[in-house]
Design a protein around this motif. Structure first.
Motif, PDB file in Angstrom:
ATOM      1  N   ALA A  65       4.166  72.733  32.731  1.00  0.00           N
ATOM      2  CA  ALA A  65       3.159  72.839  31.675  1.00  0.00           C
ATOM      3  C   ALA A  65       3.140  71.594  30.795  1.00  0.00           C
ATOM      4  CB  ALA A  65       3.429  74.086  30.834  1.00  0.00           C
ATOM      5  N   ALA A  66       4.327  71.040  30.506  1.00  0.00           N
ATOM      6  CA  ALA A  66       4.394  69.835  29.688  1.00  0.00           C
ATOM      7  C   ALA A  66       3.725  68.663  30.400  1.00  0.00           C
ATOM      8  CB  ALA A  66       5.847  69.502  29.366  1.00  0.00           C
ATOM      9  N   GLY A  98      17.241  65.995  33.541  1.00  0.00           N
ATOM     10  CA  GLY A  98      16.540  67.263  33.666  1.00  0.00           C
ATOM     11  C   GLY A  98      15.049  67.165  33.416  1.00  0.00           C
ATOM     12  N   PRO A  99      14.489  68.071  32.613  1.00  0.00           N
ATOM     13  CA  PRO A  99      13.037  68.142  32.441  1.00  0.00           C
ATOM     14  C   PRO A  99      12.473  67.196  31.390  1.00  0.00           C
ATOM     15  CG  PRO A  99      14.060  69.925  31.234  1.00  0.00           C
ATOM     16  CD  PRO A  99      15.180  69.189  31.937  1.00  0.00           C
ATOM     17  N   ALA A 100      13.180  66.108  31.062  1.00  0.00           N
ATOM     18  CA  ALA A 100      12.778  65.235  29.958  1.00  0.00           C
ATOM     19  C   ALA A 100      11.535  64.404  30.247  1.00  0.00           C
ATOM     20  CB  ALA A 100      13.928  64.300  29.581  1.00  0.00           C
ATOM     21  N   LEU A 101      11.084  64.343  31.517  1.00  0.00           N
ATOM     22  CA  LEU A 101       9.833  63.670  31.877  1.00  0.00           C
ATOM     23  C   LEU A 101       9.808  62.195  31.482  1.00  0.00           C
ATOM     24  CD1 LEU A 101       7.372  66.521  30.812  1.00  0.00           C
ATOM     25  CD2 LEU A 101       8.337  66.091  33.078  1.00  0.00           C
ATOM     26  N   GLY A 102      10.986  61.549  31.522  1.00  0.00           N
ATOM     27  CA  GLY A 102      11.059  60.132  31.215  1.00  0.00           C
ATOM     28  C   GLY A 102      11.098  59.802  29.736  1.00  0.00           C
ATOM     29  N   LEU A 162       7.381  70.596  22.021  1.00  0.00           N
ATOM     30  CA  LEU A 162       6.216  70.150  22.774  1.00  0.00           C
ATOM     31  C   LEU A 162       5.001  71.041  22.542  1.00  0.00           C
ATOM     32  CD1 LEU A 162       7.772  69.060  26.195  1.00  0.00           C
ATOM     33  CD2 LEU A 162       7.077  67.615  24.276  1.00  0.00           C
ATOM     34  N   ALA A 163       5.183  72.088  21.733  1.00  0.00           N
ATOM     35  CA  ALA A 163       4.083  73.005  21.387  1.00  0.00           C
ATOM     36  C   ALA A 163       3.392  73.536  22.648  1.00  0.00           C
ATOM     37  CB  ALA A 163       3.082  72.313  20.470  1.00  0.00           C
ATOM     38  N   LEU A 164       4.182  74.049  23.579  1.00  0.00           N
ATOM     39  CA  LEU A 164       3.640  74.587  24.815  1.00  0.00           C
ATOM     40  C   LEU A 164       3.113  75.994  24.585  1.00  0.00           C
ATOM     41  CD1 LEU A 164       6.391  73.362  27.305  1.00  0.00           C
ATOM     42  CD2 LEU A 164       4.222  72.253  26.722  1.00  0.00           C
ATOM     43  N   ASP A 165       2.007  76.306  25.230  1.00  0.00           N
ATOM     44  CA  ASP A 165       1.391  77.629  25.105  1.00  0.00           C
ATOM     45  C   ASP A 165       2.077  78.598  26.061  1.00  0.00           C
ATOM     46  OD1 ASP A 165      -0.497  76.825  23.192  1.00  0.00           O
ATOM     47  OD2 ASP A 165      -1.815  76.042  24.755  1.00  0.00           O
ATOM     48  N   LEU A 166       2.708  79.620  25.531  1.00  0.00           N
ATOM     49  CA  LEU A 166       3.454  80.570  26.356  1.00  0.00           C
ATOM     50  C   LEU A 166       3.257  81.981  25.814  1.00  0.00           C
ATOM     51  CD1 LEU A 166       7.097  79.987  27.666  1.00  0.00           C
ATOM     52  CD2 LEU A 166       6.163  82.255  27.249  1.00  0.00           C
ATOM     53  N   SER A 167       2.817  82.876  26.666  1.00  0.00           N
ATOM     54  CA  SER A 167       2.682  84.287  26.311  1.00  0.00           C
ATOM     55  C   SER A 167       3.830  85.058  26.934  1.00  0.00           C
ATOM     56  CB  SER A 167       1.341  84.844  26.808  1.00  0.00           C
ATOM     57  OG  SER A 167       0.259  84.220  26.153  1.00  0.00           O
ATOM     58  N   GLY A 217       9.532  66.323  40.297  1.00  0.00           N
ATOM     59  CA  GLY A 217       8.721  67.370  40.897  1.00  0.00           C
ATOM     60  C   GLY A 217       7.554  67.761  40.015  1.00  0.00           C
ATOM     61  N   ALA A 218       7.799  67.889  38.707  1.00  0.00           N
ATOM     62  CA  ALA A 218       6.728  68.271  37.785  1.00  0.00           C
ATOM     63  C   ALA A 218       5.636  67.215  37.762  1.00  0.00           C
ATOM     64  CB  ALA A 218       7.303  68.491  36.388  1.00  0.00           C
ATOM     65  N   ARG A 219       6.036  65.947  37.803  1.00  0.00           N
ATOM     66  CA  ARG A 219       5.023  64.889  37.816  1.00  0.00           C
ATOM     67  C   ARG A 219       4.232  64.905  39.120  1.00  0.00           C
ATOM     68  NH1 ARG A 219       8.784  61.498  34.315  1.00  0.00           N
ATOM     69  NH2 ARG A 219      10.031  61.097  36.168  1.00  0.00           N
ATOM     70  N   ARG A 220       4.903  65.140  40.252  1.00  0.00           N
ATOM     71  CA  ARG A 220       4.196  65.217  41.534  1.00  0.00           C
ATOM     72  C   ARG A 220       3.188  66.365  41.506  1.00  0.00           C
ATOM     73  NH1 ARG A 220       8.049  65.955  46.518  1.00  0.00           N
ATOM     74  NH2 ARG A 220       8.901  64.041  45.602  1.00  0.00           N
ATOM     75  N   LEU A 221       3.613  67.495  40.982  1.00  0.00           N
ATOM     76  CA  LEU A 221       2.726  68.657  40.866  1.00  0.00           C
ATOM     77  C   LEU A 221       1.551  68.345  39.946  1.00  0.00           C
ATOM     78  CD1 LEU A 221       2.293  71.848  41.178  1.00  0.00           C
ATOM     79  CD2 LEU A 221       3.481  71.979  38.987  1.00  0.00           C
ATOM     80  N   GLY A 222       1.854  67.840  38.740  1.00  0.00           N
ATOM     81  CA  GLY A 222       0.815  67.608  37.762  1.00  0.00           C
ATOM     82  C   GLY A 222      -0.203  66.577  38.216  1.00  0.00           C
ATOM     83  N   GLN A 223       0.272  65.477  38.784  1.00  0.00           N
ATOM     84  CA  GLN A 223      -0.645  64.449  39.251  1.00  0.00           C
ATOM     85  C   GLN A 223      -1.490  64.952  40.413  1.00  0.00           C
ATOM     86  OE1 GLN A 223       2.055  61.223  40.029  1.00  0.00           O
ATOM     87  NE2 GLN A 223       2.476  60.884  37.861  1.00  0.00           N
ATOM     88  N   GLY A 224      -0.885  65.780  41.268  1.00  0.00           N
ATOM     89  CA  GLY A 224      -1.646  66.360  42.372  1.00  0.00           C
ATOM     90  C   GLY A 224      -2.749  67.268  41.881  1.00  0.00           C
ATOM     91  N   ILE A 225      -2.427  68.128  40.908  1.00  0.00           N
ATOM     92  CA  ILE A 225      -3.438  69.033  40.362  1.00  0.00           C
ATOM     93  C   ILE A 225      -4.526  68.254  39.631  1.00  0.00           C
ATOM     94  CG2 ILE A 225      -3.810  70.808  38.594  1.00  0.00           C
ATOM     95  CD1 ILE A 225      -1.201  72.097  39.464  1.00  0.00           C
ATOM     96  N   ALA A 226      -4.134  67.212  38.891  1.00  0.00           N
ATOM     97  CA  ALA A 226      -5.127  66.393  38.197  1.00  0.00           C
ATOM     98  C   ALA A 226      -6.124  65.803  39.189  1.00  0.00           C
ATOM     99  CB  ALA A 226      -4.431  65.282  37.416  1.00  0.00           C
TER     100      ALA A 226
END
Length: 498
Positions: free
Chosen positions: A70-71, A111-115, A156-161, A448-457
């Protein structure tokens, strides 16, 4: 459930060499994001259905993978909303069913720090406890890791329900996916253009229990991933099947809860000693795995599976320091039956009289067992549909793994049978054969998150290319206004004037 002594591993008050604490770190993170112009402005085309906004992406699961996904999407200018079945602050296994004292992963992994340096666990830790405490820290305490993830979500103010359970995932032919959700306010349906399943180790199946256990009274056994109060094992003779990390964690928790004895029933003649996955880990494998041939992908993952991952040394010592813990090697279960209020377990090493049995026997991929996936399970292409391994390399887990596209999307086993299936993305452990271990483990989760996010974009842009082209044509923000120069007269006119 009862907590282990992981609480005792948490440092005390903030150190004097970290006087500014989290406030300064969060200010630094805001500055970093500002310098990088993150998040990007939203560029996706808004869509509404029956008056309600359609989400760009719905993320199912608010654990580490879901947060990182999500981030990343948010930073790319894509709206992403997370739905998690757990109460707030208890997403993932860390504060619920996990029973280790510390994480296995080395503390320095980002970990999930995204650089983003200010988003790392180390930055979060040193901001509160100082550099001396960081240097003295061996491994990250489990519950402290959960605290870090709670902070990650907030900063990061992520939207989570929370307390939203997915009851059905239904791809539609009109380019949307419907999520039917159970919530504290009742059922509701959310529409999204893409859905990411960040559902963890058992996200496409569940705990594996040997068939011979199915006939036993449920009160006499549990799987190591079950939520249970280990205090109920006080004074009981407990058996633990397995020798992996979860087996050691379950055995230690039972012993610390006052079990009369714990017998570890270990099928192998020896406990694995070397973590082959750790030895293979490198940026080369992380980025190179998707491009490998089917044979090499299978060979690598099968070798790691067959060698098995050893339990952490600390977890094993946590068990062996108890005099009433017994390790039985070469001791598979050959027979099992109720006996009075307990169990009789037959093995090559003799018969064990036990009061309770814990199966630390891992997980299985089995979408057909999950009612929320009933609409898609028959249509997914698995690796068993794609590849036949060489003799001696048969592997049930790999055969059952989904065959995924470059953005972790499901593929159809019969083209056209399930329109919209590729709008659902598998960002959890079963993606490992297709993409490598980038969707669940700490070391490469950011990649992995970047690969996913860039692919979806890319997919979102491509499917709306006509709208984006029209928007480009309609774009009319001037950068030059016409008053920046004076037109020169034609050459002949200039000569006559002179």
């Amino acid at each position: 459930m009862t907590q282990t002594c992981a609480d005792d591993l948490t440092p005390g008050p903030a150190s004097a060499d970290a006087p500014d604490g989290l406030a300064a770190l969060e200010a630094r993170l805001r500055q970093d994001l500002s310098w990088l112009e993150l998040p990007a402005r939203r560029w996706t085309m808004p869509r509404h259905e029956q008056g309600a906004e359609v989400l760009d992406v719905a993320v199912v699961g608010g654990g580490m993978a879901g947060l990182a996904a999500a981030a990343t999407l948010k930073h790319l200018g894509i709206t992403a909303h997370i739905f998690d079945r757990s109460p707030e602050g208890f997403e993932g296994p860390w504060a619920t069913t996990a029973r280790m004292e510390t994480l296995r992963s080395p503390k320095q992994l980002t970990g999930p720090a995204l650089g983003l340096p200010a988003l790392t666990f180390r930055a979060w830790y040193e901001a509160q406890f100082g550099t001396a405490a960081w240097e003295a820290l061996d491994k990250i305490p489990r519950l402290q890791w959960m605290d870090y993830l709670r902070w990650y979500r907030r900063v990061l103010a992520l939207d989570l329900s929370n307390e939203h359970t997915v009851l059905a995932v239904q791809p539609r032919a009109d380019g949307l996916v419907a999520l039917r959700l159970g919530t504290p306010q009742g059922e509701r349906t959310v529409l999204a253009r893409r859905v990411v399943l960040a559902t963890g180790r058992d996200g496409l199946g569940g705990a594996y229990v040997p068939p011979f256990a199915q006939a036993l009274p449920r009160a006499l056994w549990a799987h190591s991933s079950d939520a249970m109060d280990y205090a109920t094992l006080r004074g009981k003779r407990v058996g633990v099947v397995g020798a992996g990390a979860s087996a050691m964690d379950s055995a230690a928790t039972a012993l610390e809860a006052g079990a009369a004895s714990v017998d570890l029933l270990i099928r192998r003649a020896d406990i694995p000693r070397v973590n082959k996955g750790k030895g293979a880990g490198s940026p080369g494998l992380t980025h190179g795995h998707p491009g490998l041939s089917d044979a090499w992908k299978w060979r690598i993952r099968h070798y790691i599976n067959s060698q098995q991952v050893p339990p952490p040394r600390g977890s094993t010592l946590r068990v062996s320091r108890h005099p009433n813990a017994r390790f039985h090697l070469g001791c598979p279960i050959e027979g099992l039956e109720p006996a009075g209020a307990g169990l009789r377990v037959q093995t090559p090493k003799g018969v064990f009289e036990l009061d309770f049995l814990i199966f630390s026997t891992g997980f299985r991929i089995a979408l057909e067992t999950r009612p929320e996936f009933a609409a898609i399970a028959p249509h997914i292409r698995f690796w068993r549909d794609r590849y036949t391994p060489r003799a001696g390399q048969e592997d049930q887990e790999l055969s059952d793994s989904p065959d995924l596209g470059p953005a972790f999307e499901f593929l159809e086993n019969r083209p056209g049978a399930c329109p919209g299936l590729s709008r659902i993305h598998c960002f959890c452990y079963p993606a490992a054969l297709s993409h490598g271990t980038v969707s669940g483990d700490i070391p490469a989760i950011s990649e992995g998150a970047r690969r996913l996010g860039q692919g979806i974009a890319g997919l979102l842009y491509q499917e709306d290319i006509e709208l984006h082209y029209a928007a480009m044509e309609a774009f009319a923000e001037p950068e030059v206004f016409g008053d920046e120069w004076t037109p020169a007269p034609a050459p002949g006119v200039a000569e006559q004037a002179s």
